[in-house]
Design a protein around this motif. Structure first.
Motif, PDB file in Angstrom:
ATOM      1  N   HIS A   1       0.815  -1.042  -0.071  1.00 62.15           N
ATOM      2  CA  HIS A   1       0.128  -0.162   0.005  1.00 62.15           C
ATOM      3  C   HIS A   1       0.858   1.269   0.011  1.00 62.15           C
ATOM      4  O   HIS A   1       1.802   1.529   0.836  1.00 62.15           O
ATOM      5  CB  HIS A   1      -0.939  -0.022   1.247  1.00 62.15           C
ATOM      6  N   MET A   2       0.682   2.116  -0.910  1.00 64.01           N
ATOM      7  CA  MET A   2       1.337   3.465  -0.954  1.00 64.01           C
ATOM      8  C   MET A   2       0.584   4.462  -1.605  1.00 64.01           C
ATOM      9  O   MET A   2      -0.240   4.471  -2.533  1.00 64.01           O
ATOM     10  CB  MET A   2       2.701   3.295  -1.912  1.00 64.01           C
TER      11      MET A   2
ATOM     12  N   MET B   1       0.368  -0.792  -4.577  1.00 66.57           N
ATOM     13  CA  MET B   1      -1.155  -0.645  -4.482  1.00 66.57           C
ATOM     14  C   MET B   1      -1.559   0.825  -4.470  1.00 66.57           C
ATOM     15  O   MET B   1      -0.861   1.760  -4.248  1.00 66.57           O
ATOM     16  CB  MET B   1      -1.488  -1.475  -3.318  1.00 66.57           C
ATOM     17  N   HIS B   2      -2.743   1.049  -5.325  1.00 66.05           N
ATOM     18  CA  HIS B   2      -3.262   2.348  -5.387  1.00 66.05           C
ATOM     19  C   HIS B   2      -2.491   3.322  -6.159  1.00 66.05           C
ATOM     20  O   HIS B   2      -2.450   4.533  -6.069  1.00 66.05           O
ATOM     21  CB  HIS B   2      -3.354   3.216  -3.882  1.00 66.05           C
ATOM     22  N   ALA B   3      -1.509   2.720  -6.951  1.00 69.92           N
ATOM     23  CA  ALA B   3      -0.457   3.249  -7.785  1.00 69.92           C
ATOM     24  C   ALA B   3       0.329   4.438  -7.181  1.00 69.92           C
ATOM     25  O   ALA B   3       0.640   5.469  -7.973  1.00 69.92           O
ATOM     26  CB  ALA B   3      -1.324   3.805  -8.991  1.00 69.92           C
TER      27      ALA B   3
ATOM     28  N   TYR C   1       5.132  -2.905 -10.643  1.00 71.25           N
ATOM     29  CA  TYR C   1       3.992  -2.642 -11.162  1.00 71.25           C
ATOM     30  C   TYR C   1       3.193  -1.740 -10.241  1.00 71.25           C
ATOM     31  O   TYR C   1       3.411  -1.583  -9.317  1.00 71.25           O
ATOM     32  CB  TYR C   1       3.309  -4.097 -11.452  1.00 71.25           C
ATOM     33  N   VAL C   2       1.743  -1.320 -10.568  1.00 69.91           N
ATOM     34  CA  VAL C   2       0.854  -0.649  -9.958  1.00 69.91           C
ATOM     35  C   VAL C   2      -0.395  -1.323  -9.968  1.00 69.91           C
ATOM     36  O   VAL C   2      -0.515  -1.913 -11.176  1.00 69.91           O
ATOM     37  CB  VAL C   2       0.834   0.683 -10.312  1.00 69.91           C
ATOM     38  N   ASP C   3      -1.223  -1.225  -8.953  1.00 75.29           N
ATOM     39  CA  ASP C   3      -2.719  -1.258  -9.362  1.00 75.29           C
ATOM     40  C   ASP C   3      -3.640   0.034  -8.904  1.00 75.29           C
ATOM     41  O   ASP C   3      -2.820   1.089  -8.393  1.00 75.29           O
ATOM     42  CB  ASP C   3      -3.206  -2.575  -8.293  1.00 75.29           C
ATOM     43  N   LEU C   4      -4.732  -0.157  -9.616  1.00 72.01           N
ATOM     44  CA  LEU C   4      -5.596   0.892  -9.510  1.00 72.01           C
ATOM     45  C   LEU C   4      -6.614   0.913  -8.254  1.00 72.01           C
ATOM     46  O   LEU C   4      -7.637   1.754  -8.301  1.00 72.01           O
ATOM     47  CB  LEU C   4      -6.468   1.074 -11.039  1.00 72.01           C
TER      48      LEU C   4
END
Ligand SMILES: [Zn+2]
Length: 335
Positions: A191-192, A232-234, A253-256
Motif C-alpha cells: 500500500h502506497m 497498490m493504489h498506484a 507494477y501498480v494497481d488501480l
C-alpha cells in the motif's frame, strides 16, 4: 386450406419470433464468452455491522474541511441517487464473490481474514488466489511467515501497509519478510499513497501521507533485487515519483485499487492516462480494493471500459494480461 406461412400476420409473428430467439442465443453465447478479468486487490473480511453502511462511488469529489471541535469528516458519503449496498452477512458476501467469479469471469487475489479466504478458496479454487499480508513484525514472526508461504496455499504477499503504522516500506523491521518473499519468488503488494479524507484524524493517527511516497521503496528494492512488487493504489497522487520509480525498477507494477471508485472520476482518468502516456500500460494491474460492496466490481470495471483514451488492447492488458505476466499465471487455464 392455405399454407400457414401465407398468412401475413403469422409470417410477421414468425419473423419476430426468430429474431427474438437469435438475440437470445447470441446474448447467451456472449455471456458464456465473457473475457477473463483478474482483480489483484480484494479484501476478505467477516461481516461487521459497524462497517456496513451504503456507499456512493467517487465520494471524495467533495472533501469538506472540519475542525478538532467539530464533527469528524465522514469517511463515506451516502448522498447519491443509488448508493451501493453492503453485503449484510458472510454468506451474502461469499455468494456475491462466487457469482462474480462465474458471471463476470473474475479471478481475485484475496487477502485478509484467513477463515474467509479458506472458505472462498474451497468454493472456487480456480478463481481465488490467496494472499498473506503483514504490516508490522508483531503480527507474525519471520519463521511463521516463511512457513505459511512455503506450504503452498498463499501465492502472494499483501496487502503490506506500513504507511498506516507510521512506517516506511524500507523500514528494517520488515526487511526479513521481504527477503522471504524474494527467496520464494512470491510477488508482493504494498500500500502506497491514498488514504481518503482525514485518515489521520479519523481512524489512523499514525498514518502519514509522506510515507506513501513511491521513492521510499527504493532502498528496500535495492536490498532485494529479485523481489517483484506492485504498488497498490498506484502511489496516488504522486504520479511523478511513481513514473520515476517504475522507470528505474523494471519489476515494479501498480494497481488501480481504491482510488478508481473513491476519488473524482476526472482525477482518476487524468492519473491513469498519465501512467499510460508515460509508457506503462503493460505495468498497470486492475484491482478494486473490494471490501463489503459487491457491486463495486461492476462499478470499477466500468471505469476501465469507459476510458476512451485506452485502446482495446490496453484495456485487456490492464484487466487481464498484465496480471497474468506479473503473477506468472498460465493464460490457457482461463480459456
Ligand atoms: Zn490499501
Amino acid at each position: 386450406m392455405k399454407p400457414l406461412t401465407n398468412n401475413p400476420i403469422l409470417k410477421t409473428f414468425l419473423v419476430l419470433l426468430i429474431l427474438i430467439m437469435n438475440t437470445g442465443i447470441s446474448s447467451a453465447q456472449e455471456s458464456k464468452k465473457r473475457l477473463p478479468i483478474i482483480d489483484v486487490h480484494v479484501h476478505a473480511m467477516k461481516a461487521n455491522p459497524n462497517f456496513a453502511s451504503e456507499m456512493c462511488p467517487w465520494f471524495l469529489k467533495d472533501m469538506p474541511g472540519s475542525g478538532p471541535n467539530q464533527e469528524a469528516p465522514s469517511f463515506i458519503n451516502t448522498n447519491c441517487v443509488a448508493p451501493l449496498k453492503p453485503a449484510k452477512s458472510d454468506k451474502e458476501m461469499q455468494e456475491a464473490i462466487l457469482r462474480a467469479n462465474k458471471e463476470l469471469n473474475i479471478t481475485m487475489v484475496v487477502s485478509g481474514d484467513a477463515d474467509v479466504i479458506h472458505k472462498w478458496h474451497s468454493a472456487a479454487p480456480n478463481h481465488i488466489i490467496p494472499s498473506l499480508g503483514i504490516s508490522n513484525p508483531e503480527q507474525m514472526t519471520v519463521a511463521a511467515f516463511k512457513d505459511s508461504l512455503s506450504n503452498g496455499f498463499y501465492k502472494v504477499m499483501g496487502e503490506v501497509a506500513p504507511q498506516y503504522q507510521g512506517m516506511s516500506p524500507s523500514d528494517m523491521s520488515l526487511d526479513a519478510y521481504f527477503g522471504v518473499a524474494e527467496e520464494l519468488g512470491i510477488p508482493v503488494g504494498i500500500h502506497m499513497g491514498t488514504g481518503g479524507n482525514g485518515m489521520a484524524n479519523i481512524s489512523s493517527p499514525k498514518y502519514r501521507a509522506s510515507l506513501g511516497q513511491p521513492f521510499l521503496l527504493e532502498d528496500m528494492l535495492a536490498r532485494h533485487p529479485k523481489l517483484k512488487i506492485w504498488v497498490m493504489h498506484a502511489g496516488y497522487p504522486m504520479v511523478d515519483q511513481m513514473i520515476a520509480l517504475m522507470g528505474a525498477n523494471a519489476y515494479v507494477y501498480v494497481d488501480l485499487a481504491g482510488f478508481i471508485w473513491s476519488y473524482p472520476l476526472e482525477e482518476i482518468h487524468a492519473y491513469l492516462k498519465r501512467l499510460v502516456q508515460a509508457g506503462f500500460a503493460k505495468r498497470i494491474l486492475y484491482g478494486t480494493d473490494l471490501m463489503v460492496w459487491p457491486e463495486l466490481l461492476e462499478t470499477s470495471i466500468g471505469v476501465i471500459e469507459n476510458a476512451n483514451y485506452l485502446s482495446e488492447e490496453q484495456k485487456r492488458d490492464i484487466l487481464f494480461n498484465n496480471a497474468v505476466r506479473f503473477l506468472n499465471l498460465d493464460a490457457s487455464k482461463f480459456e
